[in-house]
Design a protein around this motif. Structure first.
Motif, PDB file in Angstrom:
ATOM      1  N   ASP A   1       0.832  -1.191   0.000  1.00  0.00           N
ATOM      2  CA  ASP A   1       0.000   0.000   0.000  1.00  0.00           C
ATOM      3  C   ASP A   1       0.875   1.252   0.000  1.00  0.00           C
ATOM      4  OD1 ASP A   1      -2.619  -1.217   2.259  1.00  0.00           O
ATOM      5  OD2 ASP A   1      -2.140  -1.640   0.151  1.00  0.00           O
ATOM      6  N   VAL A   2       0.437   2.249  -0.737  1.00  0.00           N
ATOM      7  CA  VAL A   2       1.153   3.518  -0.768  1.00  0.00           C
ATOM      8  C   VAL A   2       0.815   4.311   0.487  1.00  0.00           C
ATOM      9  CG1 VAL A   2       1.333   5.736  -1.937  1.00  0.00           C
ATOM     10  CG2 VAL A   2       1.266   3.629  -3.276  1.00  0.00           C
ATOM     11  N   GLN A   3       1.865   4.846   1.096  1.00  0.00           N
ATOM     12  CA  GLN A   3       1.657   5.687   2.274  1.00  0.00           C
ATOM     13  C   GLN A   3       2.596   6.871   2.244  1.00  0.00           C
ATOM     14  OE1 GLN A   3       1.949   3.458   5.975  1.00  0.00           O
ATOM     15  NE2 GLN A   3      -0.271   3.477   6.132  1.00  0.00           N
ATOM     16  N   LEU A   4       2.053   8.029   2.603  1.00  0.00           N
ATOM     17  CA  LEU A   4       2.853   9.209   2.896  1.00  0.00           C
ATOM     18  C   LEU A   4       2.461   9.617   4.307  1.00  0.00           C
ATOM     19  CD1 LEU A   4       2.576  11.344  -0.379  1.00  0.00           C
ATOM     20  CD2 LEU A   4       4.611  10.164   0.475  1.00  0.00           C
ATOM     21  N   GLN A   5       3.416   9.513   5.202  1.00  0.00           N
ATOM     22  CA  GLN A   5       3.142   9.775   6.606  1.00  0.00           C
ATOM     23  C   GLN A   5       3.810  11.085   7.011  1.00  0.00           C
ATOM     24  OE1 GLN A   5       1.222   7.668   8.550  1.00  0.00           O
ATOM     25  NE2 GLN A   5       1.312   9.163  10.194  1.00  0.00           N
ATOM     26  N   ALA A   6       2.997  12.118   7.191  1.00  0.00           N
ATOM     27  CA  ALA A   6       3.524  13.418   7.612  1.00  0.00           C
ATOM     28  C   ALA A   6       3.524  13.496   9.134  1.00  0.00           C
ATOM     29  CB  ALA A   6       2.686  14.544   7.031  1.00  0.00           C
ATOM     30  N   SER A   7       4.577  14.070   9.675  1.00  0.00           N
ATOM     31  CA  SER A   7       4.679  14.219  11.132  1.00  0.00           C
ATOM     32  C   SER A   7       5.564  15.409  11.460  1.00  0.00           C
ATOM     33  CB  SER A   7       5.246  12.942  11.757  1.00  0.00           C
ATOM     34  OG  SER A   7       6.553  12.693  11.277  1.00  0.00           O
ATOM     35  N   GLY A   8       5.588  15.773  12.728  1.00  0.00           N
ATOM     36  CA  GLY A   8       6.481  16.820  13.184  1.00  0.00           C
ATOM     37  C   GLY A   8       5.826  18.145  13.492  1.00  0.00           C
ATOM     38  N   GLY A   9       4.543  18.243  13.242  1.00  0.00           N
ATOM     39  CA  GLY A   9       3.850  19.486  13.546  1.00  0.00           C
ATOM     40  C   GLY A   9       3.725  19.702  15.043  1.00  0.00           C
ATOM     41  N   GLY A  10       3.250  20.886  15.402  1.00  0.00           N
ATOM     42  CA  GLY A  10       3.078  21.184  16.811  1.00  0.00           C
ATOM     43  C   GLY A  10       2.815  22.651  17.030  1.00  0.00           C
ATOM     44  N   LEU A  11       2.888  23.037  18.280  1.00  0.00           N
ATOM     45  CA  LEU A  11       2.691  24.427  18.682  1.00  0.00           C
ATOM     46  C   LEU A  11       4.052  25.022  19.013  1.00  0.00           C
ATOM     47  CD1 LEU A  11       0.928  26.831  19.617  1.00  0.00           C
ATOM     48  CD2 LEU A  11       0.791  25.704  21.856  1.00  0.00           C
ATOM     49  N   VAL A  12       4.354  26.151  18.416  1.00  0.00           N
ATOM     50  CA  VAL A  12       5.642  26.796  18.628  1.00  0.00           C
ATOM     51  C   VAL A  12       5.429  28.306  18.675  1.00  0.00           C
ATOM     52  CG1 VAL A  12       6.180  26.901  16.164  1.00  0.00           C
ATOM     53  CG2 VAL A  12       8.041  26.854  17.837  1.00  0.00           C
ATOM     54  N   GLN A  13       6.281  28.981  19.388  1.00  0.00           N
ATOM     55  CA  GLN A  13       6.206  30.432  19.429  1.00  0.00           C
ATOM     56  C   GLN A  13       6.860  31.021  18.183  1.00  0.00           C
ATOM     57  OE1 GLN A  13       7.986  31.609  23.206  1.00  0.00           O
ATOM     58  NE2 GLN A  13       5.948  31.703  24.142  1.00  0.00           N
ATOM     59  N   ALA A  14       6.453  32.236  17.874  1.00  0.00           N
ATOM     60  CA  ALA A  14       7.039  32.938  16.729  1.00  0.00           C
ATOM     61  C   ALA A  14       8.559  32.985  16.864  1.00  0.00           C
ATOM     62  CB  ALA A  14       6.461  34.344  16.627  1.00  0.00           C
ATOM     63  N   VAL A  15       9.220  32.909  15.750  1.00  0.00           N
ATOM     64  CA  VAL A  15      10.669  32.832  15.544  1.00  0.00           C
ATOM     65  C   VAL A  15      11.245  31.476  15.938  1.00  0.00           C
ATOM     66  CG1 VAL A  15      10.952  35.325  15.822  1.00  0.00           C
ATOM     67  CG2 VAL A  15      11.548  33.807  17.712  1.00  0.00           C
ATOM     68  N   GLY A  16      10.381  30.565  16.383  1.00  0.00           N
ATOM     69  CA  GLY A  16      10.839  29.216  16.695  1.00  0.00           C
ATOM     70  C   GLY A  16      10.988  28.368  15.442  1.00  0.00           C
ATOM     71  N   SER A  17      11.313  27.087  15.651  1.00  0.00           N
ATOM     72  CA  SER A  17      11.562  26.172  14.544  1.00  0.00           C
ATOM     73  C   SER A  17      10.810  24.863  14.732  1.00  0.00           C
ATOM     74  CB  SER A  17      13.064  25.861  14.432  1.00  0.00           C
ATOM     75  OG  SER A  17      13.818  27.014  14.174  1.00  0.00           O
ATOM     76  N   LEU A  18      10.515  24.232  13.616  1.00  0.00           N
ATOM     77  CA  LEU A  18       9.963  22.884  13.595  1.00  0.00           C
ATOM     78  C   LEU A  18      10.550  22.165  12.388  1.00  0.00           C
ATOM     79  CD1 LEU A  18       6.122  23.349  14.266  1.00  0.00           C
ATOM     80  CD2 LEU A  18       7.744  22.181  15.766  1.00  0.00           C
ATOM     81  N   ARG A  19      10.636  20.840  12.481  1.00  0.00           N
ATOM     82  CA  ARG A  19      11.030  20.057  11.319  1.00  0.00           C
ATOM     83  C   ARG A  19       9.929  19.045  11.026  1.00  0.00           C
ATOM     84  NH1 ARG A  19      16.075  15.906  10.247  1.00  0.00           N
ATOM     85  NH2 ARG A  19      14.835  14.580  11.633  1.00  0.00           N
ATOM     86  N   LEU A  20       9.356  19.174   9.845  1.00  0.00           N
ATOM     87  CA  LEU A  20       8.341  18.225   9.400  1.00  0.00           C
ATOM     88  C   LEU A  20       9.004  17.083   8.636  1.00  0.00           C
ATOM     89  CD1 LEU A  20       5.559  20.621   8.055  1.00  0.00           C
ATOM     90  CD2 LEU A  20       5.980  19.854  10.395  1.00  0.00           C
ATOM     91  N   SER A  21       8.430  15.909   8.778  1.00  0.00           N
ATOM     92  CA  SER A  21       8.913  14.732   8.051  1.00  0.00           C
ATOM     93  C   SER A  21       7.784  14.146   7.221  1.00  0.00           C
ATOM     94  CB  SER A  21       9.413  13.662   9.027  1.00  0.00           C
ATOM     95  OG  SER A  21      10.484  14.123   9.810  1.00  0.00           O
ATOM     96  N   CYS A  22       8.132  13.640   6.067  1.00  0.00           N
ATOM     97  CA  CYS A  22       7.184  12.938   5.209  1.00  0.00           C
ATOM     98  C   CYS A  22       7.810  11.602   4.838  1.00  0.00           C
ATOM     99  CB  CYS A  22       6.871  13.750   3.965  1.00  0.00           C
ATOM    100  SG  CYS A  22       5.755  12.929   2.803  1.00  0.00           S
TER     101      CYS A  22
END
Length: 128
Positions: A1-22
């Motif tokens: 089965d084909v899957q694209l699993q996105a993750s890494g989101g969240g709540l962050v303050q302005a000027v902060g950082s996040l890394r999303l994964s697919c």
């Protein structure tokens, strides 16, 4: 089965950082381009960035240039979106998508209509 699993989101303050994964499975990752889209409440889904595993082409929407970096780890079949200097206007649900169309990811944009596979979204919320 084909899957694209996105993750890494969240709540962050302005000027902060996040890394999303697919994380991709079920198709030949090296033959595809992967794109990130985002959709804020009441707005259309817009293309943010893409990378082609065929030729290495990348694209960034103007508002994220210099702040977001897309990369691909072919050994892990995963594309990352490093998001720095986040702003409240970056708040949205982020989706990854894949296509094997050669014109899907260009230096000028993403051909959203030929997205073949979509992942579920991951929420990014940036507080001021």
């Amino acid at each position: 089965d084909v899957q694209l699993q996105a993750s890494g989101g969240g709540l962050v303050q302005a000027v902060g950082s996040l890394r999303l994964s697919c994380a991709a499975s079920g198709f030949t990752f090296d033959d595809y381009a992967i794109a990130w889209f985002r959709q804020a409440p009441g707005k259309e889904r817009e293309g943010v960035s893409c990378i082609s595993n065929l030729d290495g082409i990348t694209y960034y929407e103007d508002s994220v240039k210099g702040r977001f970096t897309i990369s691909s780890d072919n050994a892990k079949n995963t594309v990352y979106l490093q998001m720095n200097s986040l702003k409240p206007e970056d708040t949205a649900v982020y989706y990854c998508a894949a296509s094997h169309a050669h014109f899907y990811c260009s230096p000028y944009g993403i051909s959203k209509k030929v997205s073949r596979y979509w992942g579920q979204g991951t929420q990014v919320t940036v507080s001021s």
